[in-house]
Design a protein around this motif. Structure first.
Motif, PDB file in Angstrom:
ATOM      1  N   GLN A  90     -12.955   2.093  -6.000  1.00 30.75           N
ATOM      2  CA  GLN A  90     -12.731   0.895  -6.802  1.00 30.75           C
ATOM      3  C   GLN A  90     -13.138   1.160  -8.248  1.00 30.75           C
ATOM      4  O   GLN A  90     -14.015   1.976  -8.517  1.00 30.75           O
TER       5      GLN A  90
ATOM      6  N   VAL B 106      -4.864  -7.634 -13.170  1.00 31.02           N
ATOM      7  CA  VAL B 106      -5.000  -6.922 -11.887  1.00 31.02           C
ATOM      8  C   VAL B 106      -3.728  -6.115 -11.607  1.00 31.02           C
ATOM      9  O   VAL B 106      -3.780  -4.955 -11.215  1.00 31.02           O
ATOM     10  N   LYS B 107      -2.557  -6.736 -11.855  1.00 28.00           N
ATOM     11  CA  LYS B 107      -1.288  -6.027 -11.602  1.00 28.00           C
ATOM     12  C   LYS B 107      -1.181  -4.774 -12.470  1.00 28.00           C
ATOM     13  O   LYS B 107      -0.791  -3.701 -11.996  1.00 28.00           O
TER      14      LYS B 107
ATOM     15  N   ASP C  56       0.870  -1.177   0.000  1.00 28.31           N
ATOM     16  CA  ASP C  56       0.000   0.000   0.000  1.00 28.31           C
ATOM     17  C   ASP C  56       0.907   1.228   0.000  1.00 28.31           C
ATOM     18  O   ASP C  56       1.469   1.608   1.017  1.00 28.31           O
TER      19      ASP C  56
ATOM     20  N   VAL D   5      -7.937  -2.079  -6.114  1.00 22.99           N
ATOM     21  CA  VAL D   5      -7.999  -3.043  -7.212  1.00 22.99           C
ATOM     22  C   VAL D   5      -7.518  -4.399  -6.718  1.00 22.99           C
ATOM     23  O   VAL D   5      -6.354  -4.548  -6.359  1.00 22.99           O
ATOM     24  N   HIS D   6      -8.403  -5.377  -6.660  1.00 17.60           N
ATOM     25  CA  HIS D   6      -7.940  -6.726  -6.323  1.00 17.60           C
ATOM     26  C   HIS D   6      -8.772  -7.763  -7.077  1.00 17.60           C
ATOM     27  O   HIS D   6      -9.828  -7.464  -7.633  1.00 17.60           O
TER      28      HIS D   6
ATOM     29  N   ARG E 222      -3.432  -2.100 -11.179  1.00 16.83           N
ATOM     30  CA  ARG E 222      -2.864  -1.485  -9.968  1.00 16.83           C
ATOM     31  C   ARG E 222      -1.811  -0.443 -10.333  1.00 16.83           C
ATOM     32  O   ARG E 222      -1.700   0.601  -9.695  1.00 16.83           O
ATOM     33  N   ASP E 223      -1.000  -0.771 -11.354  1.00 11.65           N
ATOM     34  CA  ASP E 223       0.006   0.206 -11.803  1.00 11.65           C
ATOM     35  C   ASP E 223      -0.667   1.471 -12.302  1.00 11.65           C
ATOM     36  O   ASP E 223      -0.252   2.590 -11.975  1.00 11.65           O
TER      37      ASP E 223
ATOM     38  N   TRP F 120      -3.579   2.513 -11.416  1.00 10.19           N
ATOM     39  CA  TRP F 120      -4.176   3.162 -10.223  1.00 10.19           C
ATOM     40  C   TRP F 120      -3.135   3.995  -9.476  1.00 10.19           C
ATOM     41  O   TRP F 120      -3.449   4.985  -8.841  1.00 10.19           O
ATOM     42  N   SER F 121      -1.857   3.571  -9.558  1.00  8.23           N
ATOM     43  CA  SER F 121      -0.808   4.331  -8.854  1.00  8.23           C
ATOM     44  C   SER F 121      -0.498   5.636  -9.576  1.00  8.23           C
ATOM     45  O   SER F 121       0.193   6.492  -9.036  1.00  8.23           O
TER      46      SER F 121
ATOM     47  N   LEU G  36      -6.047  -0.098  -1.475  1.00 11.12           N
ATOM     48  CA  LEU G  36      -5.931  -1.287  -2.316  1.00 11.12           C
ATOM     49  C   LEU G  36      -7.266  -1.488  -3.016  1.00 11.12           C
ATOM     50  O   LEU G  36      -8.008  -2.425  -2.752  1.00 11.12           O
TER      51      LEU G  36
END
Length: 562
Positions: A359, A341-342, A204, A329-330, A345-346, A348-349, A327
């Motif tokens: 979400q 998903v990975k 996180d 995105v899971h 997440r990138d 999302w960062s 977190l």
């Protein structure tokens, strides 16, 4: 040593005090610009008593609430509050966290005094609910105060500052947490290498960034934080962001090549900052901090307000056991035909922290809704921001983060005209990852902030527009009206008509999609200064548009989170 009147709480043999003899003894300067230069150069850094006098003057000049507790109040209340207890065993008030007080070369009497002053501040400022940097602030100023009472008064004045344009110390969990989000936003924009590393090695990333103030007030050695504090008293809060970003850059440079484990990242940064004298001098740290071309205080303030508002809407206003709200995105809640998903997440960062709280929500996909631009608009309108993902028939993947509701396009009839803000960006994921942000972020000289009269004009015309148009809102971060742009091509973010969608303009288009969402083009454009995002002409295999859960009102209309 000419410091008998100051520093009775200090273990002098632990202090670095070289060069006192040649150092200046007085400061005769009232001009702000000159003072700013002297603070940055460390003019009063070598002389303890001169620094004490400068601090006293700068703090005395802070505009404060009319009833601000002073030294006399401290002398009146300290006996009742300490009440015969040993100073060194006094519990700290709940408004600070449970980390140890930084010693800053204070003797045991000094550490006890920090506890007494912090308790008395808690008693006199009932509206301060969360202020983890308070003990460090007290410990630092104790070095430059005649006695405890004067130190109490100095800290009180900093806390009671009532100039709305002069943010000094976060005093609530909401302010503190939104500062952490703002730091995350700035790290994502100005420290892309370090930010990428943080995202890769931490569960996180905001949990890591939530320590950013602690790096300064607590971990940074005394000779470094005093240099930062010299500038902070003259220039305000923005310098704290600058120095923390510089620390992140140096950490990445020194430690980036070594293996890191996610549970230890916070500790690794803390150790690096505590031992910074091994690798970076105070001068080098400040030089790096001021070489970062940050946006104006006004823009940072707008971003901070937007982050506070987002936290309030999520009900995150008091310190609580951290549920990993970031977190978002899971695997259980996210499935896309284009990205893993990975990869999501990138992405999302990269997006502003206030939306990364939410979400992802699938709004449109050509596989379900068909290849039609009118259906694309139908499903996307009412949502902002949105994320556009495209997979080509050659398996290339690219996309765009779009700050503004597509319904804005209707304001110019069916005439193609650009809208959006500088938070928009474009990217590609396959064959390799690359993100292209608004050109002004890397080259702020292209968008000089308007002078006072132009800014005033722009604001008054915006205010009158806001009064007439109930849908207007606080300008989002990076609204182009805050900048004097030399040409329109620097701010062509997004445009749409019944015939096409365009993202990025000026000497080319970052993305162009036709009305059947079948074919597209990509090229360099001035707005994002990007390379083509995939093959220059391409056929769309899959297109998805994602929104952000919780950004819609119950009546179906978008809830503004600016």
């Amino acid at each position: 040593m000419d410091d008998t009147e100051y520093g009775s709480f200090v273990e002098w043999d632990k202090m670095e005090i070289g060069g006192q003899e040649q150092s200046p003894k007085v400061l005769n300067c009232t001009d702000y610009q000159e003072l700013k230069q002297l603070a940055r150069q460390g003019y009063w850094a070598k002389n303890h008593s001169l620094r004490a006098k400068v601090y006293k003057k700068l703090i005395k000049d802070i505009p404060c609430r009319s009833v601000t507790p002073d030294a006399c109040v401290y002398r009146d209340i300290v006996g009742k509050i300490v009440n015969k207890r040993s100073a060194n065993s006094l519990p700290l008030p709940e408004l600070v966290d449970d980390r140890p007080i930084p010693s800053y070369c204070l003797n045991s009497e000094g550490i006890g005094a920090v506890r007494k002053i912090t308790l008395c501040i808690g008693n006199q400022f009932p509206d301060i609910s969360f202020c983890p940097s308070l003990p460090s602030l007290v410990a630092l100023l104790l070095h430059y105060s005649n006695d405890e009472a004067e130190c109490f008064e100095n800290v009180s004045r900093i806390l009671a500052c009532n100039d709305p344009n002069r943010r000094l110390v976060d005093q609530t969990f909401l302010a503190f947490e939104s500062s952490c989000m703002t730091f995350g936003d700035l790290a994502g924009k100005y420290c892309q290498g370090p930010h990428k590393l943080m995202v890769a090695v931490s569960e996180d990333v905001l949990e890591v960034y939530s320590d950013w103030q602690r790096w300064l007030f607590g971990d940074l050695p005394f000779t470094y934080i005093t240099r930062v504090f010299d500038i902070f008293l003259v220039e305000g809060y923005k310098v704290l962001f600058r120095v923390a970003l510089a620390l992140l850059k140096f950490f990445h440079k020194v430690r980036g090549g070594q293996p890191m484990e996610s549970e230890n990242v916070k500790r690794d940064i803390q150790t690096f900052v505590r031992e910074i004298s091994k690798s970076v001098s105070p001068e080098k740290l400040l030089e790096k901090a001021f070489s970062i071309r940050l946006f104006s205080r006004k823009e940072i303030q707008l971003l901070q307000m937007a982050n506070e508002k987002a936290l309030m809407q999520k009900g995150i206003t008091v310190k609580q056991k951290r549920q990993n709200v970031h977190l978002a995105v899971h695997a259980e809640n996210f499935s896309s035909e284009i990205v893993s998903v990975k990869e999501m997440r990138d992405i999302w960062s990269w997006i502003p922290e206030r939306f990364a709280l939410s979400q992802p929500l699938l709004l449109f996909t050509n596989q379900e809704h068909g290849n039609s631009l009118s259906r694309f608009y139908l499903h996307c309108e009412g949502h902002e921001p949105t994320l556009l993902l495209i997979k080509t028939t050659n398996n290339e993947v690219c996309g765009a983060y779009l700050s503004t509701d597509w319904s804005e396009r209707k304001k110019s009839g069916n005439k193609l005209s650009f809208f959006g803000t500088g938070e928009c960006f474009v990217f590609r994921l396959q064959p390799e990852v690359e993100r292209y942000e608004w050109v002004i972020i890397k080259h702020p000289e292209l968008g000089r902030t308007p002078d006072a009269s132009t800014a005033k004009e722009a604001n008054s015309s915006q205010e009158s527009a806001d009064n007439h148009d109930p849908t207007s809102r606080l300008s989002p971060f990076l609204a182009t009206r805050h900048f004097n742009l030399p040409s329109k091509t620097a701010s062509m973010f997004m445009a749409g008509s019944t015939d096409s969608i365009i993202i990025g303009g000026g000497d080319g288009q970052a993305l162009y999609l036709d009305s059947d969402l079948n074919y597209g083009r990509t090229s360099h454009c001035n707005t994002f200064n990007n390379q083509p995002l995939c093959s220059e002409t391409f056929q769309i295999s899959i297109i998805e548009v994602w929104g952000f859960k919780d950004n819609i009102n119950s009546d179906g209309h978008h809830s503004e989170v600016h």
